[in-house]
Design a protein around this motif. Structure first.
Motif, PDB file in Angstrom:
ATOM      1  N   GLY A  41       0.786  -1.230   0.000  1.00 23.11           N
ATOM      2  CA  GLY A  41       0.000   0.000   0.000  1.00 23.11           C
ATOM      3  C   GLY A  41       0.814   1.274   0.000  1.00 23.11           C
ATOM      4  O   GLY A  41       0.255   2.369   0.129  1.00 23.11           O
ATOM      5  N   VAL A  42       2.125   1.177  -0.156  1.00 18.90           N
ATOM      6  CA  VAL A  42       2.960   2.373  -0.207  1.00 18.90           C
ATOM      7  C   VAL A  42       2.833   2.993  -1.599  1.00 18.90           C
ATOM      8  O   VAL A  42       3.001   2.287  -2.602  1.00 18.90           O
ATOM      9  N   PRO A  43       2.544   4.296  -1.715  1.00 16.19           N
ATOM     10  CA  PRO A  43       2.433   4.931  -3.035  1.00 16.19           C
ATOM     11  C   PRO A  43       3.725   4.779  -3.840  1.00 16.19           C
ATOM     12  O   PRO A  43       4.817   4.711  -3.257  1.00 16.19           O
ATOM     13  N   PRO A  44       3.630   4.717  -5.182  1.00 16.63           N
ATOM     14  CA  PRO A  44       4.806   4.425  -6.015  1.00 16.63           C
ATOM     15  C   PRO A  44       6.021   5.308  -5.744  1.00 16.63           C
ATOM     16  O   PRO A  44       7.131   4.786  -5.583  1.00 16.63           O
ATOM     17  N   ALA A  45       5.847   6.628  -5.708  1.00 16.98           N
ATOM     18  CA  ALA A  45       6.994   7.517  -5.495  1.00 16.98           C
ATOM     19  C   ALA A  45       7.617   7.280  -4.119  1.00 16.98           C
ATOM     20  O   ALA A  45       8.852   7.267  -3.967  1.00 16.98           O
ATOM     21  N   GLN A  46       6.764   7.076  -3.123  1.00 18.26           N
ATOM     22  CA  GLN A  46       7.260   6.827  -1.771  1.00 18.26           C
ATOM     23  C   GLN A  46       7.915   5.444  -1.678  1.00 18.26           C
ATOM     24  O   GLN A  46       8.883   5.253  -0.927  1.00 18.26           O
TER      25      GLN A  46
END
Length: 252
Positions: A41-46
């Motif tokens: 669930g971590v956003p792509p950029a992060q």
């Protein structure tokens, strides 16, 4: 940090260990950790930024392990390492400003080519061979270019360092792997410096995964130093092929 369950955190720590082991031998650790972070669930950029945090630990452990075994001379390689770091900084700084779609489309083809090169080329072992490029030219052109790619996109950078050392610098497979880890460390550090400013990495999670990376990288480097090309070549072929297939799957 995101509100991750304990089970998810443990899975990500295990992914860090596996990535450290694979990356120390053949590169491609991001093939494991970036998808794991995004599935959690971590956003792509992060996810990319957090991957740089934990990846630094594994690359540093592998580089130190190889250096301790006399496979890389840090005093002779520090200039190349700094150039790789500068390339990583520049690549990460331009990650939102340059069109990377063309590179992403070409990357699977290049990775499959690398896999075929190491699978079928005869005479690839741990002995040094003919050098096709001077160390000065290699350091000034090839190293910062791959470092730039590492900061800009990332996956496959270790494989590119490897094939450059083998085909252009004339290094044996084990020596190439050792030097790849040093340059990978600095291009990772360069990318991390930029991502720390713009990518908001999850520091706590990255550090936990990084500790697992240390253990995995230490084990991988120890096995690679002991077995050499007989372990490195098959794993490099496998990781390059799997990474290429994963990238193709994402495009479908």
């Amino acid at each position: 940090m995101l509100d991750l369950s304990l089970n998810l955190v443990l899975v990500l720590i295990a992914a860090g260990f596996a990535a450290g082991f694979v990356d120390a031998i053949a590169g491609g650790g991001g093939l494991i950790t970036v998808p794991a972070l995004m599935l959690a669930g971590v956003p792509p950029a992060q996810a990319l930024a957090t991957n740089k945090v934990q990846g630094v630990f594994g690359a540093a452990t592998a580089a130190i392990s190889y250096a301790a075994r006399g496979l890389v001379n840090l005093r002779q390689q520090w200039r190349m390492a700094l150039l790789a770091g500068a390339g990583g900084i520049l690549g990460a700084a331009l990650v939102t400003r340059l069109p990377t779609e063309g590179l992403r489309l070409a990357l699977p083809v290049v990775l499959i080519g690398i896999a075929i090169f190491f699978a079928v080329k005869p005479g690839l072992d741990d002995l040094d061979r003919l050098r096709r490029m001077s160390p000065v030219l290699f350091g000034a052109l090839v190293v910062p270019l791959i470092g730039f790619y590492d900061g800009l996109i990332g996956p496959g950078a270790g494989s590119f360092y490897m094939i450059a050392f083998v085909s252009l610098a004339g290094y044996g497979v084990l020596k190439a792997t050792a030097h790849t880890k040093l340059l990978n460390l600095f291009s990772n550090l360069g990318g991390l410096l930029t991502f720390a400013l713009v990518g908001s990495p999850l520091w706590g999670l990255g550090l936990m995964m990084g500790l697992a990376q240390i253990a995995g990288a230490a084990l991988g480097a120890r096995l690679a130093a002991r077995i050499g090309s007989r372990l490195i070549k098959p794993l490099l072929v496998l990781t390059s092929t799997v990474l290429a297939l994963r990238l193709i799957w994402e495009m479908i």
